[in-house]
Structure formats: C-alpha cells, structure tokens
Design an enzyme around this catalytic site. Sequence first.
Site, PDB file in Angstrom:
ATOM      1  N   CYS A 136       2.786  18.909  10.010  1.00  0.00           N
ATOM      2  CA  CYS A 136       3.071  17.409   9.693  1.00  0.00           C
ATOM      3  C   CYS A 136       2.565  16.610  10.651  1.00  0.00           C
ATOM      4  O   CYS A 136       1.931  15.282  10.596  1.00  0.00           O
ATOM      5  CB  CYS A 136       4.399  17.030   9.203  1.00  0.00           C
ATOM      6  SG  CYS A 136       5.202  17.951   8.041  1.00  0.00           S
ATOM      7  N   GLY A 166       9.340  18.253   4.471  1.00  0.00           N
ATOM      8  CA  GLY A 166       8.433  18.689   3.276  1.00  0.00           C
ATOM      9  C   GLY A 166       7.589  17.520   2.929  1.00  0.00           C
ATOM     10  O   GLY A 166       7.362  16.373   3.746  1.00  0.00           O
ATOM     11  N   GLU A 215      12.031  13.967   6.845  1.00  0.00           N
ATOM     12  CA  GLU A 215      10.598  14.260   7.707  1.00  0.00           C
ATOM     13  C   GLU A 215       9.664  14.732   6.922  1.00  0.00           C
ATOM     14  O   GLU A 215       9.626  15.749   6.153  1.00  0.00           O
ATOM     15  CB  GLU A 215      11.108  15.337   8.906  1.00  0.00           C
ATOM     16  CG  GLU A 215      10.239  15.360  10.051  1.00  0.00           C
ATOM     17  CD  GLU A 215       9.043  16.264   9.973  1.00  0.00           C
ATOM     18  OE1 GLU A 215       8.052  16.037   9.494  1.00  0.00           O
ATOM     19  OE2 GLU A 215       9.369  17.415  10.182  1.00  0.00           O
ATOM     20  N   GLU A 241      -3.116  14.158   3.533  1.00  0.00           N
ATOM     21  CA  GLU A 241      -2.662  15.086   4.628  1.00  0.00           C
ATOM     22  C   GLU A 241      -3.441  16.536   4.146  1.00  0.00           C
ATOM     23  O   GLU A 241      -3.106  16.850   2.984  1.00  0.00           O
ATOM     24  CB  GLU A 241      -1.275  15.429   4.427  1.00  0.00           C
ATOM     25  CG  GLU A 241      -0.627  16.167   5.492  1.00  0.00           C
ATOM     26  CD  GLU A 241       0.961  16.147   5.598  1.00  0.00           C
ATOM     27  OE1 GLU A 241       1.523  16.143   4.393  1.00  0.00           O
ATOM     28  OE2 GLU A 241       1.409  16.314   6.711  1.00  0.00           O
TER      29      GLU A 241
HETATM   30  C1  SIN Z   1       6.206  19.801  10.791  1.00  0.00           C
HETATM   31  O1  SIN Z   1       5.135  20.304  10.708  1.00  0.00           O
HETATM   32  O2  SIN Z   1       6.889  19.468  10.148  1.00  0.00           O
HETATM   33  C2  SIN Z   1       6.892  20.010  12.225  1.00  0.00           C
HETATM   34  C3  SIN Z   1       6.131  20.171  13.469  1.00  0.00           C
HETATM   35  C4  SIN Z   1       6.571  20.176  14.601  1.00  0.00           C
HETATM   36  O3  SIN Z   1       8.121  20.652  14.693  1.00  0.00           O
HETATM   37  O4  SIN Z   1       6.088  20.270  15.879  1.00  0.00           O
END
Ligand code: SIN
Length: 485
Positions: free
Chosen positions: A289, A233, A255, A386
């Site tokens: 992310c 998150g 993450e 972001e």
């Molecule tokens: C994420 O956005 O947290 C994961 C993206 C991905 O696993 O490619």
Amino acid sequence: MHKLNDPKLLKNFSYINGCWHSSASDITVNNPATGKLVTKVSNAGTAETELAVKAAKGAFKAWAGKPANERSVLLRKWFDLIVLNQDDLGRILTLEQGKPLAEAKGEIAYGAAFIDWFSEESKRVYGDTIPAPSSDKRIIVIKQPIGVVAAITPWNFPNAMIARKAAAALAAGCTFVVRPATQTPLSALAMAELAERAGIPAGVFNVVVGDDAHGMGKVLTEHKDVAKFTFTGSTEVGKSLIGQCASTVKKVSMELGGNAPFIVFDDADIDAAVAGALVSKYRNAGQTCVCSNRILVQESVLIEFTEKFVKAVKGLLLGNGLDEGVTIGPMISAQAVADVKRLIDESLSQGAQLALGNSDTGFGESYLAPTVLTGITNDMPIAKNEIFGPVSPIISFKEESEAISIANDTEFGLASYFYSRDIGRIWRVAESLDYGMVGINEGVISNAAAPFGGMKQSGNGREGSKYGLDDYLEIKYLCMGGLDK
Ligand code: SIN
C-alpha cells in the site's frame, strides 16, 4: 518436503481457543511462483468464526486482568520464538506468497519488531489526572482494553500485518480473532503455533481460515461481542466493512489503499532518489500500500533520473523467490498480472512510452517484468488507481507547486515521498502533502517505532509506535466527588 527445520510449523487447521480445528472441506494453498500445491488447510466458515469470537470473549477477562508486565513477558516469549524460527517462517511465507526469501525473512523480522515494541508498550498504558473545576472533585482518567478485537488481514504481508495488529491488541489486554487472506493462511497458523508455545493462553489469539469471505467477514464485523474491528486491504472492501460495523457501532481502524507520489526535485541527490524509488516501488513486486505509485520528476532532471532509474530497474532479478539471487518474485496470481497489464496497455494507448519491461518473462502467467513508463499524465487510469504491481509511471512537472497539486490530486492519503536538499522546500512540501506518512530523502519508512496510517480514503487509526495502543483502548473518566469537608 518443504525443507523446514521444524515441520510442525506447517499447520493445516484453524486455531481456536487453543485447539486445532478440522472442517469437512479444504482450501488449497498454492505457490504463486510455480502454481503448485504447497498444502491444504481445513476450510472453516461462519460457525468456526462464531466459535473463535466466543473463545476470545471467554478469555478476555483473565487476559485483561493480568498485570501488564505478565502480558509483556508472554509477548516477549512469542517474539523470541518468532526470531528463533525466522528461517522456517520466511520459507513458509515465500512458499505461499512468492516474495524472495531474503525479503520474506525481512518481513518476519519486521513483524516480530511490532511484538517486541508492544511487549514494552504494554507496561506504559498511562492514565491521567486533570485539575477539576471545583474543590470537592477530582478527575482521573484510566485506559482499559476495549475487548474482543477482530481483524481481516491481506496476502501481501501474511505475517507482519497480523503481528502489527495482534501485538498492539494483546499488549493492551484485548483478545484477538484474525481471518487471514485465503491465499496466505500458513504464516498466520505458524504464528499461532508459536503463540501457543510461548504460553499465550487459549482464546487470546485465534486464527480462522476459510474461503467464505462474506460470511466470516459478517460475523467479525457484526457480532455483538466484537468491540473493535481492524482491516488492512483495499479501500473498496474497507468501505463496505466499515458499513457493516455500523450496526453495532464498533470502533474501527482501517489501513486501506494508497497512491503514493514519489517526487524528485531538481535539487535532489539523483542517485539517492533512484535508490529510494527502486526500493519503494519494487519491494514485494510492487504489491504494498505504500509503494510509489506515481514518480513525479522535475523537468530539468527528467532525462538524468529516467536513464539512471531504468538502469537500476534492469538490475533486478526476476524469478522464484526461493532461488538464489532473485530480488523480485511473482505477483500473487495470474489475475493480478492481467489487471496490471490492463493499466499498462491503457497508458500506452493514451500516449505513454514504454521505457522498460512489459515483456514476456518466460516464467509463467504469475510473473510481470519490472516495467517503467514515461509520458504519464495524472488523469490516466494508471495514475488514478493503485497499481499494486511492479510498474513505475513517470510524470514530469515544472514547478514545486505543480508537483504538490499533482501529488494531492487523489482520494488516497497513505504514504508519500520526496527528494530535495533544500531545507526550506523540505518543510514546505512535507507540510503540504495530504498524506499520513512522508518519506523525505528516504524510500523505506515502515518500522515499529513509527505511526503507520493514512488520511482521506486511505483509512484511519495508526499502527505501531506509541500511538498504536490507542486503537485498542477505551478512555474512561472517573469523577470523584464529595471531597470537601
Ligand atoms: C501494506 O502494504 O499494507 C503495508 C506495508 C508496510 O507495512 O510497509
């Protein structure tokens, strides 16, 4: 109602210790594409979360004690059932999250790949023997499951982010409690239904759904029986969860947010760079992310790249993810759209130019037209934050060293990308980027065999790959003495 082949995959209760738990109140799950109700789910709270931790604790000894190949077989059965039900799981995912159906089915395959991967890795938790400093001793290292793992997972990948954590945890011999995002609990509950059908014992995989983020989060981060906490998150929330884990000195893996640079050098294959930027930026409507957050283009190819990129972005088809041919769906909420629009407006007021988008979509307030901005500088809010939406800010640069310095000028360090055909430059740039992941002439880097994770304030730990089990294992050193005659 939702055209599922197997309507039993649509669940309305938390899954704790092998049972479906109802609560006094409900939360509503709405389709971001239409704003309409998909279904209601019982609203669990701290009591149910405590119960889930207790169940995971109770199940731990037997699960950890199972031979690795038995755990492997059960994970493999879970994988098989997920693949078998990919269509239904994809439909459920699109209904609650909004991404186009083909992309949702892709996420189911992506998530399942982690279960497949870790069903194999569970058999390879090797220890070590180390030459001892004296002849009467032997040093042996064994690895053991850490215990109960608690997880909080996001709405952008309602299946894969759970699969990536749970598969590694269960493979290592840990038991698992997850609180999925309140917006997208249905994919998690469908996974629980399939885990049960696969024969994964009661208490090993638990899902608690509820809107008391603070209270449930406190139980998961502060409970003495939780040995490890894992979160995907935002960096802001991650920081406060790490703080909460301190009171019991839990192992954590995080993450968190990203601010990925996507660098196009003048020696790049521009068409390939355009294709890479398109997929890296607009996957999941820009809500990942690892999405390109800043597109850095060398001045001499700026016009060519921008023209081709804008043309490619125009080719995306916005709409309801269940409609045929749609390649980009709604954002998760009207609020998310408003937040991204604010960043666009700030950029425009600070001198950026609108190359495409930011127009009325005609679909409603959860939709944002794919947007491209030029004339961006790295000090603008859109380059510092972001974005988490379908907007490409383009920044131009003159020299390689300038590109690296702009790319690294952020507190984040998750994914980065660059396009070049010069082998010397490829090594120089790859080694200079302060990021956990670098896509070189490639816009899609996520897969089960590769270590996913970040540096700096993008988090710690790695998910997937041969490194992914480490976060769920304790290293124990056995010193055997008195061996001389
Ligand atoms: C994420 O956005 O947290 C994961 C993206 C991905 O696993 O490619």
